[in-house]
Scaffold this motif. Structure first.
Motif, PDB file in Angstrom:
ATOM      1  N   TYR A 197     -14.303   5.833   0.714  1.00  0.00           N
ATOM      2  CA  TYR A 197     -13.678   7.104   0.335  1.00  0.00           C
ATOM      3  C   TYR A 197     -14.700   8.241   0.376  1.00  0.00           C
ATOM      4  O   TYR A 197     -14.410   9.341   0.860  1.00  0.00           O
ATOM      5  N   ASP A 219      -2.654   4.230   8.997  1.00  0.00           N
ATOM      6  CA  ASP A 219      -2.949   5.185   7.915  1.00  0.00           C
ATOM      7  C   ASP A 219      -4.412   5.618   7.906  1.00  0.00           C
ATOM      8  O   ASP A 219      -4.833   6.330   6.991  1.00  0.00           O
ATOM      9  N   TRP A 251      -6.428  -2.673   0.847  1.00  0.00           N
ATOM     10  CA  TRP A 251      -7.664  -3.424   1.094  1.00  0.00           C
ATOM     11  C   TRP A 251      -7.655  -4.774   0.380  1.00  0.00           C
ATOM     12  O   TRP A 251      -8.067  -5.785   0.958  1.00  0.00           O
ATOM     13  N   LEU A 280     -14.692   0.182  -1.230  1.00  0.00           N
ATOM     14  CA  LEU A 280     -13.646   1.204  -1.251  1.00  0.00           C
ATOM     15  C   LEU A 280     -14.200   2.561  -1.669  1.00  0.00           C
ATOM     16  O   LEU A 280     -13.869   3.598  -1.084  1.00  0.00           O
ATOM     17  N   ARG A 284      -4.796   2.867  -0.860  1.00  0.00           N
ATOM     18  CA  ARG A 284      -5.912   2.250  -0.140  1.00  0.00           C
ATOM     19  C   ARG A 284      -6.431   1.033  -0.896  1.00  0.00           C
ATOM     20  O   ARG A 284      -6.772   0.011  -0.282  1.00  0.00           O
ATOM     21  N   SER A 298       0.830  -1.207   0.000  1.00  0.00           N
ATOM     22  CA  SER A 298       0.000   0.000   0.000  1.00  0.00           C
ATOM     23  C   SER A 298       0.861   1.253   0.000  1.00  0.00           C
ATOM     24  O   SER A 298       0.560   2.236  -0.701  1.00  0.00           O
ATOM     25  N   SER A 346      -7.055   3.845   7.267  1.00  0.00           N
ATOM     26  CA  SER A 346      -7.689   3.351   6.052  1.00  0.00           C
ATOM     27  C   SER A 346      -8.721   2.271   6.323  1.00  0.00           C
ATOM     28  O   SER A 346      -9.295   1.719   5.382  1.00  0.00           O
ATOM     29  N   ARG A 394      -5.277   7.095  -3.123  1.00  0.00           N
ATOM     30  CA  ARG A 394      -6.350   6.187  -3.536  1.00  0.00           C
ATOM     31  C   ARG A 394      -5.812   4.831  -3.939  1.00  0.00           C
ATOM     32  O   ARG A 394      -6.366   3.788  -3.560  1.00  0.00           O
ATOM     33  N   LEU A 407      -2.770  -0.567   7.978  1.00  0.00           N
ATOM     34  CA  LEU A 407      -3.892   0.183   7.435  1.00  0.00           C
ATOM     35  C   LEU A 407      -4.536   1.060   8.504  1.00  0.00           C
ATOM     36  O   LEU A 407      -4.978   2.186   8.213  1.00  0.00           O
TER      37      LEU A 407
END
Length: 544
Positions: free
Chosen positions: A531, A388, A150, A527, A146, A133, A390, A143, A385
């Motif tokens: 976002y 971050d 994921w 996702l 992420r 990532s 995320s 983007r 994650l």
């Protein structure tokens, strides 16, 4: 005999490629600007490792106490040499015949060595727990980072569900022999819960022993493999049987030729041997000198898995071929399964011990440890994650103890998710749940690997500017300065790896389970929603 010679040359070519890429990487280390501080002591090296993290705006809350062997256990254990062969050898041979070992295994290794080389370069340049990532952020922005994160997490959680399910399946079979009950969905799921809970408990109260167990897991798999090979040779020696049967493209019973589509299915099933090769990168922030040790762990785990699998499965396959003519051995069916011959490897290995349970118990134990190692990889991926921000509940799930250990919150979260995924797979696919989970794992992980590799190819052609987010500045030269790199070979290897990853995704959807594509699309929609939710929170001031 011509086909046999071609197969042997193919296996030799894979070994030559492994040696060539390793030699090229060693040259890259000597010519890079990286300076190891390990000769001045572990404390000095740890200071350099912390400085590497600071360059990417990351702190260092985790304790660095992992050796290169313990780190390699994350990759070797997640690929699960013994567990993968115990579950998928029989179905793969049933689909592609014994030639799936003679030709198929070297073909898979040829491409996955290129994939592991690309992942090793990324891990060397990005010594973080979420190297895929973070590399995607460097190359394509937040983007893409992420998305890679994921898909990477989804792939490893699916692998965890597959390992827990496989361990429960074989344990259920062994227990049914001993206690005389009929295995059912209830007994299978009950054992799966027990296995997942026991692994979660070990993460919570045995965290200090995890590193040791990761290294010990390698020895256990090699021990089981050695016992299987030794038992087959001891039982059949000095009877002769030709290795040419591995190159005839005949069915397992030598009754007909294998169809191309059936052979492709066999190849896809055997891919499990190489899924999870990036596991070592999840332990980068707990490893001393990760920019060197982690990439070598990724690369060598892949190479050694191939060599060990080739030797073990060749001997087992020759024993199986011999059994058709003499009846000495035979595929033993423990119980009915939607996947044909799922217990073939275990039953054949047990026959080498006169039907002893010892080998079955060792295989179940190896699968349990592989699941534990897979859970460790998932927990560290979740930690990265969460740091971050995320994933949901980032502050709770990404906590670190005062002693520098990742809390058990992430372990329990991934264990619960894996059990939920396993239960849903059983309801949807029923007896074919292992096929569906494998297809989903292939699509998720191959997509996660392909994102940073594809972005590297895109950047190398000058179509995008390398960046690390708007607040972290430009990071030019990050790949050139990595101590593990292939120099001018890098572009070709990355192109081969990217093409193979995309091809495998398509084949998994077309030949294993089309639902894997639906799962990938569903994850993509999540996702997008995630976002949009974060943007709405930021615009309304609720995210602060």
């Amino acid at each position: 005999m011509v086909a046999a010679y071609i197969g042997l040359l193919l296996a030799a070519a894979v070994c030559a490629l492994m040696i060539g890429l390793a030699y090229k990487a060693s040259i890259g280390y000597r010519t890079s600007r990286y300076q190891s501080m390990l000769r001045y002591g572990k404390e000095t090296q740890s200071m350099q490792d912390r400085q590497d993290l600071y360059q990417f705006g990351l702190t260092h809350p985790l304790q660095r106490d992992r050796s290169s062997w313990q780190t390699a256990g994350l990759s070797f254990g997640t690929m699960a040499l013994i567990g993968s062969t115990a579950l998928w050898y029989g179905p793969a041979v049933g689909q592609g015949g014994l030639s799936i070992i003679g030709f198929g295994l070297p073909i898979l290794a040829l491409f996955y060595i290129c994939v592991s080389s690309s992942l090793a370069e990324i891990a060397s340049a990005m010594p973080t727990a979420g190297s895929l990532s973070h590399a995607s952020i460097v190359l394509g922005g937040a983007r893409w980072g992420r998305r890679a994160g994921w898909f990477h997490l989804a792939g490893h959680v699916t692998l965890l569900a597959l390992l827990i399910g496989g361990c429960a399946y074989l344990a259920d079979s062994v227990a049914s022999w001993h206690f005389g009950y009929t295995p059912s969905a209830l007994s299978f799921m009950s054992l799966a819960v027990i296995i997942a809970v026991s692994q979660g408990i070990f993460h919570q109260w045995g965290a200090a022993w995890l590193g040791w167990l990761h290294g010990a897991g390698i020895w256990l798999q090699l021990l089981v493999g050695g016992i299987v090979v030794g038992s087959m040779v001891w039982l059949l020696w000095p009877d002769s049987y030709s290795a040419a049967v591995l190159y005839q493209f005949d069915s397992a019973g030598f009754a007909a030729h294998i169809r191309p589509e059936s052979y492709i299915v066999g190849l896809l099933l055997l891919m499990k041997l190489f899924l999870g090769m990036d596991g070592a990168s999840a332990g980068a922030e707990e490893t001393i000198e990760p920019r060197v040790r982690v990439p070598w762990a990724i690369y060598l785990s892949t190479a050694y898995t191939y060599v060990a699998a080739l030797v073990m499965l060749t001997i087992v396959s020759l024993a199986v071929a011999y059994s058709y003519g003499t009846g000495t051995l035979g595929p033993s069916s423990m119980r009915a399964s939607g996947v044909a011959n799922l217990e073939w490897f275990t039953g054949t290995a047990m026959a080498g011990f006169g039907g002893s349970w010892l080998i079955a118990v060792l295989i179940v134990a190896s699968l349990w440890i592989s699941g534990l190692q897979s859970m460790s990889v998932c927990a560290r991926t979740v930690f990265s994650l969460a740091r971050d921000e995320s994933v949901p509940f980032s502050k709770w799930i990404g906590r670190v103890t005062a002693r520098g250990r990742i809390t058990s919150h992430s372990s329990w979260a991934v264990a619960a998710t894996a059990l939920l995924l396993l239960g849903c797979a059983q309801l949807w696919w029923r007896n074919d749940m292992f096929i569906g989970l494998l297809a989903a794992a292939i699509v998720f992980l191959h997509t996660a690997y392909a994102i940073p590799i594809g972005l590297r190819l895109w950047v190398s052609r000058g179509r995008r500017q390398v960046r690390y987010g708007s607040a972290r500045g430009e990071k030019e030269g990050i790949w050139r300065d990595a101590p593990w790199h292939l120099g001018e070979w890098s572009g070709t290897v990355n192109a081969i790896a990217f093409g193979w990853l995309m091809l495998c995704c398509g084949m998994a959807v077309a030949f294993l389970a089309w639902e894997a594509a639906i799962a990938a699309i569903g994850l993509g929609l999540l996702l997008v929603l995630s976002y949009a939710w974060s943007r709405w929170q930021t615009s309304t001031g609720r995210g602060s």
